[in-house]
Design a protein around this motif. Structure first.
Motif, PDB file in Angstrom:
ATOM      1  N   VAL A 119       0.841  -1.190   0.000  1.00 31.56           N
ATOM      2  CA  VAL A 119       0.000   0.000   0.000  1.00 31.56           C
ATOM      3  C   VAL A 119       0.879   1.244   0.000  1.00 31.56           C
ATOM      4  CG1 VAL A 119      -1.880  -1.203   1.180  1.00 31.56           C
ATOM      5  CG2 VAL A 119      -0.174   0.046   2.530  1.00 31.56           C
ATOM      6  N   GLY A 120       0.225   2.398  -0.168  1.00 35.49           N
ATOM      7  CA  GLY A 120       0.934   3.661  -0.223  1.00 35.49           C
ATOM      8  C   GLY A 120       1.353   4.181   1.130  1.00 35.49           C
ATOM      9  N   VAL A 121       2.120   5.264   1.119  1.00 36.65           N
ATOM     10  CA  VAL A 121       2.727   5.765   2.351  1.00 36.65           C
ATOM     11  C   VAL A 121       1.704   6.344   3.322  1.00 36.65           C
ATOM     12  CG1 VAL A 121       4.955   6.189   1.252  1.00 36.65           C
ATOM     13  CG2 VAL A 121       3.220   8.000   1.273  1.00 36.65           C
ATOM     14  N   ASP A 122       0.509   6.693   2.843  1.00 34.01           N
ATOM     15  CA  ASP A 122      -0.515   7.255   3.728  1.00 34.01           C
ATOM     16  C   ASP A 122      -1.605   6.256   4.086  1.00 34.01           C
ATOM     17  OD1 ASP A 122       0.416   9.994   3.989  1.00 34.01           O
ATOM     18  OD2 ASP A 122      -0.070  10.218   1.867  1.00 34.01           O
ATOM     19  N   ASP A 123      -1.509   5.020   3.552  1.00 32.65           N
ATOM     20  CA  ASP A 123      -2.578   4.048   3.744  1.00 32.65           C
ATOM     21  C   ASP A 123      -2.421   3.288   5.053  1.00 32.65           C
ATOM     22  OD1 ASP A 123      -3.704   4.695   1.280  1.00 32.65           O
ATOM     23  OD2 ASP A 123      -2.428   3.246   0.213  1.00 32.65           O
ATOM     24  N   ALA A 141       9.181   8.101   7.391  1.00 34.40           N
ATOM     25  CA  ALA A 141       9.992   8.367   8.576  1.00 34.40           C
ATOM     26  C   ALA A 141       9.116   8.722   9.770  1.00 34.40           C
ATOM     27  CB  ALA A 141      10.979   9.500   8.288  1.00 34.40           C
ATOM     28  N   VAL A 142       8.116   9.546   9.542  1.00 34.07           N
ATOM     29  CA  VAL A 142       7.222   9.945  10.628  1.00 34.07           C
ATOM     30  C   VAL A 142       6.405   8.746  11.112  1.00 34.07           C
ATOM     31  CG1 VAL A 142       5.238  11.385  11.224  1.00 34.07           C
ATOM     32  CG2 VAL A 142       7.114  12.337   9.870  1.00 34.07           C
ATOM     33  N   ARG A 143       5.946   7.922  10.200  1.00 32.75           N
ATOM     34  CA  ARG A 143       5.130   6.760  10.595  1.00 32.75           C
ATOM     35  C   ARG A 143       5.969   5.736  11.376  1.00 32.75           C
ATOM     36  NH1 ARG A 143       0.821   4.663   6.281  1.00 32.75           N
ATOM     37  NH2 ARG A 143       0.077   3.772   8.258  1.00 32.75           N
ATOM     38  N   LEU A 187       5.061   2.407  13.515  1.00 35.75           N
ATOM     39  CA  LEU A 187       4.840   1.417  12.466  1.00 35.75           C
ATOM     40  C   LEU A 187       6.034   0.471  12.379  1.00 35.75           C
ATOM     41  CD1 LEU A 187       2.768   0.691  10.216  1.00 35.75           C
ATOM     42  CD2 LEU A 187       4.177   2.043   8.648  1.00 35.75           C
ATOM     43  N   ALA A 188       5.768  -0.841  12.423  1.00 35.37           N
ATOM     44  CA  ALA A 188       6.846  -1.841  12.337  1.00 35.37           C
ATOM     45  C   ALA A 188       7.605  -1.679  11.027  1.00 35.37           C
ATOM     46  CB  ALA A 188       6.265  -3.238  12.452  1.00 35.37           C
ATOM     47  N   TRP A 189       8.929  -1.941  11.052  1.00 37.47           N
ATOM     48  CA  TRP A 189       9.783  -1.641   9.895  1.00 37.47           C
ATOM     49  C   TRP A 189      10.709  -2.807   9.602  1.00 37.47           C
ATOM     50  CZ3 TRP A 189      14.344   2.350  10.427  1.00 37.47           C
ATOM     51  CH2 TRP A 189      14.999   2.478   9.198  1.00 37.47           C
ATOM     52  N   VAL A 190      10.660  -3.269   8.342  1.00 34.74           N
ATOM     53  CA  VAL A 190      11.596  -4.267   7.848  1.00 34.74           C
ATOM     54  C   VAL A 190      12.353  -3.655   6.673  1.00 34.74           C
ATOM     55  CG1 VAL A 190      11.897  -6.535   6.771  1.00 34.74           C
ATOM     56  CG2 VAL A 190      10.206  -6.232   8.598  1.00 34.74           C
ATOM     57  N   ALA A 191      13.674  -3.610   6.772  1.00 38.01           N
ATOM     58  CA  ALA A 191      14.524  -3.090   5.700  1.00 38.01           C
ATOM     59  C   ALA A 191      15.095  -4.257   4.910  1.00 38.01           C
ATOM     60  CB  ALA A 191      15.657  -2.236   6.270  1.00 38.01           C
ATOM     61  N   SER A 192      15.106  -4.135   3.608  1.00 33.44           N
ATOM     62  CA  SER A 192      15.629  -5.222   2.779  1.00 33.44           C
ATOM     63  C   SER A 192      17.114  -5.440   3.032  1.00 33.44           C
ATOM     64  CB  SER A 192      15.388  -4.926   1.292  1.00 33.44           C
ATOM     65  OG  SER A 192      16.056  -3.735   0.915  1.00 33.44           O
ATOM     66  N   GLU A 208      19.967   4.469   7.427  1.00 31.71           N
ATOM     67  CA  GLU A 208      20.596   5.254   8.494  1.00 31.71           C
ATOM     68  C   GLU A 208      19.851   6.558   8.720  1.00 31.71           C
ATOM     69  OE1 GLU A 208      24.525   7.582   8.257  1.00 31.71           O
ATOM     70  OE2 GLU A 208      25.084   5.657   9.156  1.00 31.71           O
ATOM     71  N   THR A 209      19.404   7.184   7.638  1.00 33.77           N
ATOM     72  CA  THR A 209      18.659   8.438   7.762  1.00 33.77           C
ATOM     73  C   THR A 209      17.352   8.216   8.517  1.00 33.77           C
ATOM     74  OG1 THR A 209      19.590   9.288   5.692  1.00 33.77           O
ATOM     75  CG2 THR A 209      17.550  10.296   6.466  1.00 33.77           C
ATOM     76  N   LEU A 210      16.602   7.200   8.131  1.00 30.61           N
ATOM     77  CA  LEU A 210      15.342   6.896   8.803  1.00 30.61           C
ATOM     78  C   LEU A 210      15.575   6.512  10.263  1.00 30.61           C
ATOM     79  CD1 LEU A 210      13.604   4.785   6.002  1.00 30.61           C
ATOM     80  CD2 LEU A 210      13.049   7.124   6.678  1.00 30.61           C
ATOM     81  N   GLU A 211      16.627   5.758  10.497  1.00 25.61           N
ATOM     82  CA  GLU A 211      16.940   5.289  11.843  1.00 25.61           C
ATOM     83  C   GLU A 211      17.290   6.464  12.762  1.00 25.61           C
ATOM     84  OE1 GLU A 211      19.135   1.222  13.009  1.00 25.61           O
ATOM     85  OE2 GLU A 211      20.436   2.722  12.093  1.00 25.61           O
ATOM     86  N   ARG A 212      18.117   7.359  12.271  1.00 25.31           N
ATOM     87  CA  ARG A 212      18.527   8.500  13.088  1.00 25.31           C
ATOM     88  C   ARG A 212      17.342   9.414  13.380  1.00 25.31           C
ATOM     89  NH1 ARG A 212      23.831  11.218  10.617  1.00 25.31           N
ATOM     90  NH2 ARG A 212      23.538  12.488  12.490  1.00 25.31           N
ATOM     91  N   PHE A 213      16.465   9.584  12.413  1.00 22.46           N
ATOM     92  CA  PHE A 213      15.304  10.451  12.633  1.00 22.46           C
ATOM     93  C   PHE A 213      14.313   9.820  13.604  1.00 22.46           C
ATOM     94  CE2 PHE A 213      10.890  11.488  11.681  1.00 22.46           C
ATOM     95  CZ  PHE A 213      10.898  12.874  11.838  1.00 22.46           C
ATOM     96  N   SER A 214      14.020   8.537  13.408  1.00 20.99           N
ATOM     97  CA  SER A 214      12.947   7.883  14.173  1.00 20.99           C
ATOM     98  C   SER A 214      13.399   7.314  15.501  1.00 20.99           C
ATOM     99  CB  SER A 214      12.330   6.762  13.337  1.00 20.99           C
ATOM    100  OG  SER A 214      13.260   5.707  13.143  1.00 20.99           O
TER     101      SER A 214
END
Length: 339
Positions: A119-123, A145-147, A152-157, A178-184
């Motif tokens: 689904v999309g980033v806002d769904d 990043a905000v979600r 929201l659970a996160w799996v990175a490839s 790394e960017t998402l990790e540092r922000f969240s």
């Protein structure tokens, strides 16, 4: 120390789990000699699985590309970090779970193949899956990043910080992670190497009682093999050159080293340390004052092996890598990576 095999590796192991970027091809072009080396290994009875941390392309496209390069490959021979990520997600959330997609078509196809719903980033969704995607938009990255920060659970490839390209080593998906990790403040579950899911998924799909991991990266291919307890072959056609090899941490050190995939068709001797000198098949290496000296003659592969073992012994002893400024590999080949 390195391992040894009295018979060619293609006879000692029944499955080669081959990384793609930097091993079989670089920026879409075949590594010189790779198709021929792989054909020899297959002829010796070795099964070939092509695995990649790159989540951008679907397996059928990867297989078709390999065939174009002269490498025999079918869709079921290819396993991607996107497929490993999808497996992690379906095991945790079940078939039919809605997953935000931040990546390319390969990740979308892998999620759908496991019965997940991209689904999309806002769904509404139970998790987000991220993967390498050159066309991912910054506004979508910001929303995800905000979600993630909000729970929201996160799996990175994968967390590959760099990827080899025709124009040099470039940023990989790990930069975005790394960017998402540092922000969240959130650390994702990672599916690709060096974590277990991708190699476990490869063995599950392709089979193999005696697998050998073949890669060009110390921090993903080789460390990943060590984590799952399988032997590994480092080839020097990608991102690992002399400076990286001599500085390898214990958990990044391969079982075998070869300039290229021709190493699959060769027996591999292990250097011996005698009176502080590392010796193998005509070569002798010694470290004096942090500078290595290599004398003798023999194969290029054995030169790299004595240098590796001597340098690792020095690193373990003094805590600093050797100075390779004056160290030049034999002129019979140039295994250093482009760029």
């Amino acid at each position: 120390m390195l391992g040894s095999s009295d018979v060619p590796l293609a006879e000692h192991y029944d499955l080669a789990m081959l990384d793609l970027d930097g091993v079989v091809y670089v920026s879409g072009d075949a590594v010189p000699g790779a198709p021929e080396h792989l054909e020899v290994a297959r002829g010796a009875g070795m099964r070939l699985a092509f695995i990649t941390n790159n989540a951008a392309r679907a397996p059928e496209l990867v297989a078709a590309h390999l065939v174009e390069l002269g490498v025999e490959a079918a869709t079921h021979d290819v396993v991607t970090s996107a497929q490993a990520a999808a497996r992690v997600l379906v095991e945790r959330h079940g078939v039919g779970a809605r997953v935000v997609l931040l990546g390319s078509a390969g990740l979308r196809a892998a999620l759908s193949a496991e019965g997940l719903v991209p689904v999309g980033v806002d769904d509404e969704a139970v998790a987000v899956a991220t993967g390498y995607g050159p066309d991912v938009l910054w506004r979508d990255i910001m929303r995800v990043a905000v979600r993630i920060r909000d729970g929201l659970a996160w799996v990175a490839s994968n967390r590959d910080y760099t990827i080899p390209t025709a124009y040099g080593v470039a940023p990989g998906h790990g930069v975005l992670v790394e960017t998402l990790e540092r922000f969240s403040g959130v650390t994702p579950t990672t599916a690709g190497k060096p974590e277990r899911p991708l190699l476990d998924e490869t063995i599950r799909r392709v089979g193999g009682r005696r697998p050998l991991m073949v890669g060009d990266r110390l921090d993903t291919d080789i460390e990943g093999a060590r984590r799952v307890g399988v032997d590994s072959l480092l080839v020097l056609t990608g991102v690992t050159g002399l400076a990286e090899l001599v500085a390898a941490r214990p958990e990044e050190r391969p079982t075998y080293v070869a300039p290229d995939l021709g190493g699959l068709a060769e027996a591999c001797g292990a250097p011996e340390i005698v009176d502080g000198e590392v010796r193998l098949a005509g070569w002798a290496a010694r470290i004096d004052g942090g500078r290595p000296t290599v004398v003798g003659q023999g194969s290029t592969a054995d030169w790299w092996r004595v240098v590796a073992v001597a340098s690792w012994a020095h690193l373990d002893d003094v805590g600093a890598p050797v100075d390779t400024a004056d160290l030049v590999p034999p002129e019979t080949s140039d295994p250093a990576p482009a760029g």
